[in-house]
Design a protein around this motif. Structure first.
Motif, PDB file in Angstrom:
ATOM      1  N   UNK A 176       0.859  -1.185   0.000  1.00  0.00           N
ATOM      2  CA  UNK A 176       0.000   0.000   0.000  1.00  0.00           C
ATOM      3  C   UNK A 176       0.898   1.238   0.000  1.00  0.00           C
ATOM      4  N   UNK A 177       0.785   2.052  -1.050  1.00  0.00           N
ATOM      5  CA  UNK A 177       1.654   3.203  -1.213  1.00  0.00           C
ATOM      6  C   UNK A 177       0.976   4.470  -0.705  1.00  0.00           C
ATOM      7  N   UNK A 178       1.777   5.334  -0.108  1.00  0.00           N
ATOM      8  CA  UNK A 178       1.252   6.567   0.454  1.00  0.00           C
ATOM      9  C   UNK A 178       1.237   7.703  -0.554  1.00  0.00           C
ATOM     10  N   UNK A 179       0.785   8.870  -0.097  1.00  0.00           N
ATOM     11  CA  UNK A 179       0.761  10.081  -0.910  1.00  0.00           C
ATOM     12  C   UNK A 179       1.358  11.264  -0.155  1.00  0.00           C
ATOM     13  N   UNK A 180       1.910  11.000   1.020  1.00  0.00           N
ATOM     14  CA  UNK A 180       2.381  12.069   1.900  1.00  0.00           C
ATOM     15  C   UNK A 180       3.437  12.943   1.242  1.00  0.00           C
ATOM     16  N   UNK A 181       4.438  12.320   0.621  1.00  0.00           N
ATOM     17  CA  UNK A 181       5.519  13.088   0.005  1.00  0.00           C
ATOM     18  C   UNK A 181       5.008  13.915  -1.167  1.00  0.00           C
ATOM     19  N   UNK A 182       4.102  13.347  -1.964  1.00  0.00           N
ATOM     20  CA  UNK A 182       3.553  14.073  -3.113  1.00  0.00           C
ATOM     21  C   UNK A 182       2.735  15.281  -2.672  1.00  0.00           C
ATOM     22  N   UNK A 183       1.951  15.114  -1.625  1.00  0.00           N
ATOM     23  CA  UNK A 183       1.166  16.231  -1.098  1.00  0.00           C
ATOM     24  C   UNK A 183       2.072  17.314  -0.535  1.00  0.00           C
ATOM     25  N   UNK A 184       3.141  16.904   0.116  1.00  0.00           N
ATOM     26  CA  UNK A 184       4.102  17.870   0.659  1.00  0.00           C
ATOM     27  C   UNK A 184       4.759  18.661  -0.473  1.00  0.00           C
ATOM     28  N   UNK A 185       5.103  17.965  -1.554  1.00  0.00           N
ATOM     29  CA  UNK A 185       5.747  18.635  -2.684  1.00  0.00           C
ATOM     30  C   UNK A 185       4.794  19.608  -3.367  1.00  0.00           C
ATOM     31  N   UNK A 186       3.542  19.209  -3.578  1.00  0.00           N
ATOM     32  CA  UNK A 186       2.585  20.119  -4.217  1.00  0.00           C
ATOM     33  C   UNK A 186       2.301  21.331  -3.328  1.00  0.00           C
ATOM     34  N   UNK A 187       2.269  21.118  -2.020  1.00  0.00           N
ATOM     35  CA  UNK A 187       2.090  22.244  -1.100  1.00  0.00           C
ATOM     36  C   UNK A 187       3.270  23.212  -1.228  1.00  0.00           C
ATOM     37  N   UNK A 188       4.473  22.664  -1.333  1.00  0.00           N
ATOM     38  CA  UNK A 188       5.671  23.479  -1.501  1.00  0.00           C
ATOM     39  C   UNK A 188       5.606  24.278  -2.799  1.00  0.00           C
ATOM     40  N   UNK A 189       5.183  23.621  -3.873  1.00  0.00           N
ATOM     41  CA  UNK A 189       5.071  24.301  -5.168  1.00  0.00           C
ATOM     42  C   UNK A 189       4.081  25.460  -5.095  1.00  0.00           C
ATOM     43  N   UNK A 190       2.920  25.204  -4.513  1.00  0.00           N
ATOM     44  CA  UNK A 190       1.884  26.231  -4.453  1.00  0.00           C
ATOM     45  C   UNK A 190       2.316  27.420  -3.594  1.00  0.00           C
ATOM     46  N   UNK A 191       2.855  27.146  -2.414  1.00  0.00           N
ATOM     47  CA  UNK A 191       3.248  28.240  -1.519  1.00  0.00           C
ATOM     48  C   UNK A 191       4.447  29.000  -2.078  1.00  0.00           C
ATOM     49  N   UNK A 192       5.395  28.291  -2.684  1.00  0.00           N
ATOM     50  CA  UNK A 192       6.554  28.956  -3.298  1.00  0.00           C
ATOM     51  C   UNK A 192       6.107  29.860  -4.436  1.00  0.00           C
ATOM     52  N   UNK A 193       5.136  29.393  -5.208  1.00  0.00           N
ATOM     53  CA  UNK A 193       4.595  30.215  -6.289  1.00  0.00           C
ATOM     54  C   UNK A 193       3.908  31.455  -5.720  1.00  0.00           C
ATOM     55  N   UNK A 194       3.192  31.284  -4.604  1.00  0.00           N
ATOM     56  CA  UNK A 194       2.552  32.415  -3.949  1.00  0.00           C
ATOM     57  C   UNK A 194       3.562  33.449  -3.476  1.00  0.00           C
ATOM     58  N   UNK A 195       4.695  32.972  -2.954  1.00  0.00           N
ATOM     59  CA  UNK A 195       5.759  33.879  -2.507  1.00  0.00           C
ATOM     60  C   UNK A 195       6.318  34.661  -3.686  1.00  0.00           C
ATOM     61  N   UNK A 196       6.520  33.968  -4.800  1.00  0.00           N
ATOM     62  CA  UNK A 196       7.008  34.636  -6.010  1.00  0.00           C
ATOM     63  C   UNK A 196       6.034  35.720  -6.473  1.00  0.00           C
ATOM     64  N   UNK A 197       4.759  35.377  -6.488  1.00  0.00           N
ATOM     65  CA  UNK A 197       3.749  36.333  -6.942  1.00  0.00           C
ATOM     66  C   UNK A 197       3.695  37.552  -6.039  1.00  0.00           C
ATOM     67  N   UNK A 198       3.797  37.321  -4.746  1.00  0.00           N
ATOM     68  CA  UNK A 198       3.752  38.423  -3.784  1.00  0.00           C
ATOM     69  C   UNK A 198       4.963  39.334  -3.951  1.00  0.00           C
ATOM     70  N   UNK A 199       6.119  38.733  -4.193  1.00  0.00           N
ATOM     71  CA  UNK A 199       7.344  39.510  -4.395  1.00  0.00           C
ATOM     72  C   UNK A 199       7.252  40.339  -5.667  1.00  0.00           C
ATOM     73  N   UNK A 200       6.695  39.709  -6.729  1.00  0.00           N
ATOM     74  CA  UNK A 200       6.538  40.428  -8.000  1.00  0.00           C
ATOM     75  C   UNK A 200       5.567  41.597  -7.847  1.00  0.00           C
ATOM     76  N   UNK A 201       4.510  41.416  -7.039  1.00  0.00           N
ATOM     77  CA  UNK A 201       3.537  42.478  -6.814  1.00  0.00           C
ATOM     78  C   UNK A 201       4.161  43.642  -6.057  1.00  0.00           C
TER      79      UNK A 201
END
Length: 287
Positions: free
Chosen positions: A250-275
């Motif tokens: 049985x395979x988990x999804x914990x690492x994938x969810x952590x990575x997508x969370x990182x991508x989304x929040x990092x993108x948000x930081x970039x957008x905020x900096x650009x603004x």
């Protein structure tokens, strides 16, 4: 030197082809492994050696003869076979119980899943190429909108990624295939958009088809998958490889969810900096 088998089918073919040239003891090992693949998936080397009537070192020597670094590496192919052939959870549970003779209680399972996922999370930062991570963010930042696709088990991760992108005010669309309309939904992806496809072995055909179409149209494609040998990697502009925890097939999804969370929040930081930068450029001159 022959290439190390990457699937159970390839290993089975190699064993069959090399069988006549193996020593008598290795032939005995080969017969046992191919006749009892379910037991091989979960049982320890010592237990398997006893059942096969050979020594543990013979099992290790057998795996080495086919290019594996150790028996556990070869054993992963037997586990992958079980995962691919028994997609139903109840069937997998029965297979584990039959192979191991175990009936783990809920507390034991909780500890096993928690420990395995903890290890996967600890290894995640070292396994993700920082340049690939930044390249994926570059693609998402430049895109007018991000379309996210994940079929079956991957749908959970795709759904969360879309949710997170909405919360950082990045236009995002979940390709859910409602009514079997994946091909219609991928046609809605604009040339200035980006696509994230999430897919793990055995790699859903729907995901392959969507990635193929995006690649054909030249749409920037980021792939989140579990192996550099994934058929989606060759299609991607950027591939992020995630190794998930696995407990009794049985395979988990914990690492994938952590990575997508990182991508989304990092993108948000970039957008905020650009603004902030944009506001600074348009600030009136106090003089």
């Amino acid at each position: 030197m022959s290439q190390v088998p990457q699937s159970f089918t390839t290993l089975e073919e190699r064993i069959t082809a090399d069988y006549p040239t193996l020593s008598r003891r290795l032939q005995q090992t080969a017969r046992f492994l191919l006749d009892h693949p379910q037991e091989v998936a979960f049982t320890t080397v010592a237990q398997l050696a006893q059942q096969a009537g050979v020594t543990p070192s013979t099992l290790i020597r057998f795996s080495n003869s086919f290019g594996f670094s150790g028996f556990s590496e070869m054993q992963q192919l037997f586990r992958a076979r079980l995962f691919d052939e028994l997609p139903n959870y109840n069937e997998r549970i029965r297979a584990v119980r039959t192979a191991t003779g175990e009936t783990p209680d809920s507390t034991q399972l909780l500890w096993e899943f928690a420990s395995a996922n903890q290890e996967a999370l600890q290894q995640l930062p070292d396994r993700i190429n920082p340049d690939h991570l930044e390249s994926a963010l570059d693609i998402f930042e430049k895109a007018n909108a991000v379309h996210v696709m994940g079929a079956r088990r991957s749908f959970v991760v795709a759904s969360y990624m879309t949710y997170a992108l909405h919360h950082i005010e990045k236009p995002a669309f979940l390709m859910n295939g409602l009514g079997g309309m994946y091909s219609e939904q991928v046609k809605a992806v604009g040339t200035h958009d980006a696509l994230l496809v999430i897919s793990f072995a055995p790699y859903a055909q729907e995901s392959r088809d969507v990635a193929e179409e995006a690649h054909r149209r030249g749409i920037p494609l980021v792939v989140l998958t579990d192996s550099s040998l994934s058929p989606l990697v060759r299609l991607a502009d950027v591939a992020l490889i995630v190794h998930e925890a696995e407990v009794k097939s049985f395979r988990g999804l914990t690492a994938s969810l952590c990575l997508t969370q990182t991508l989304a929040i990092s993108l948000g930081v970039r957008q905020d900096k650009a603004l902030d930068l944009k506001k600074g450029l348009h600030k009136p001159d106090p003089s």
